[in-house]
Design a protein around this motif. Structure first.
Motif: not given
Length: 226
Positions: A25-27, A1-3, A89-91, A33-39
């Motif tokens: 939250r949706l993702l 799966m492409e991030t 690319p893993s995130y 999936r590995k997800i990072a939220l950056i402020d």
């Protein structure tokens, strides 16, 4: 799966932060999936994705926020790990960007790294805000952000709301001006932000314009600091 990298820009008070948090939250519904939220908001300290820290940790989303060099520095600084995550690319990386063109300059700083990956930059529009009350007014802010971000806009998000006074009609009535801006700029209307308690009524009243597939369900997390 492409991030991918997902970037949320818009006018001050458009709801970028709430949209970014709830998009995470949706993702995260996909546990793989590995997800990072950056402020990336170093402009406005009053609405911060850091307010959602507990929720993000609970669902397994990594949250990176600006730091202060000791307590005598007034301006928050972006960290090196933010750039490293954008290159990883893993995130899947979600960027919560400060308001207007000033905030979008932070995106320009990372434009080269962003454009090496699959990416989407969204313009979040709330038709009930004074400076984005119609497509003509919103177009001015859209253009300023487009220039500062150095990353072309992929589409527009309808986040028309009146906070606690939002009704299904509020959201649906905002679609016309959002669609007009989409037509003027040649980009699609990608998502509608809908508070979870309103979802059944909006789906019923929307007559197919708003569906489960183009909706970002909203749980409010960001607090005002004044």
């Amino acid at each position: 799966m492409e991030t991918a990298i997902y970037i949320f820009t818009g006018h001050y008070g458009s709801g970028k932060t709430e949209t970014a948090v709830n998009f995470a939250r949706l993702l995260r519904k996909d546990p793989n999936r590995k997800i990072a939220l950056i402020d990336l908001d170093i402009v406005n300290p009053f609405f911060r994705s850091a307010d959602a820290k507990a929720m993000m940790e609970e669902i397994g989303v990594r949250l990176e926020t600006p730091v202060f060099a000791n307590t005598n520095v007034d301006i928050p600084a972006l960290t090196g790990i933010m750039g490293a995550l954008m290159e990883d690319p893993s995130y899947d990386v979600i960027l919560d960007v400060g308001g207007d063109d000033l905030g979008a300059k932070a995106v320009g700083r990372y434009a080269d790294a962003i454009q090496k990956r699959k990416h989407f930059r969204y313009f979040v529009m709330n038709e009930r805000r004074p400076f984005t009350r119609d497509a003509e007014a919103a177009s001015l802010i859209y253009d300023e952000i487009e220039k500062a971000a150095c990353v072309p806009c992929s589409g527009i998000i309808n986040n028309t709301n009146l906070l606690d006074e939002t009704t299904p009609e509020t959201i649906l009535n905002g679609i016309g001006e959002v669609e007009a801006l989409c037509k003027a700029k040649g980009v699609p209307l990608c998502y509608h932000v809908v508070e979870e308690s309103l979802i059944p009524a909006v789906l019923e009243a929307g007559q197919g314009k708003i569906t489960q597939e183009n909706m970002i369900p909203l749980v409010r997390t960001v607090q005002r600091l004044f």
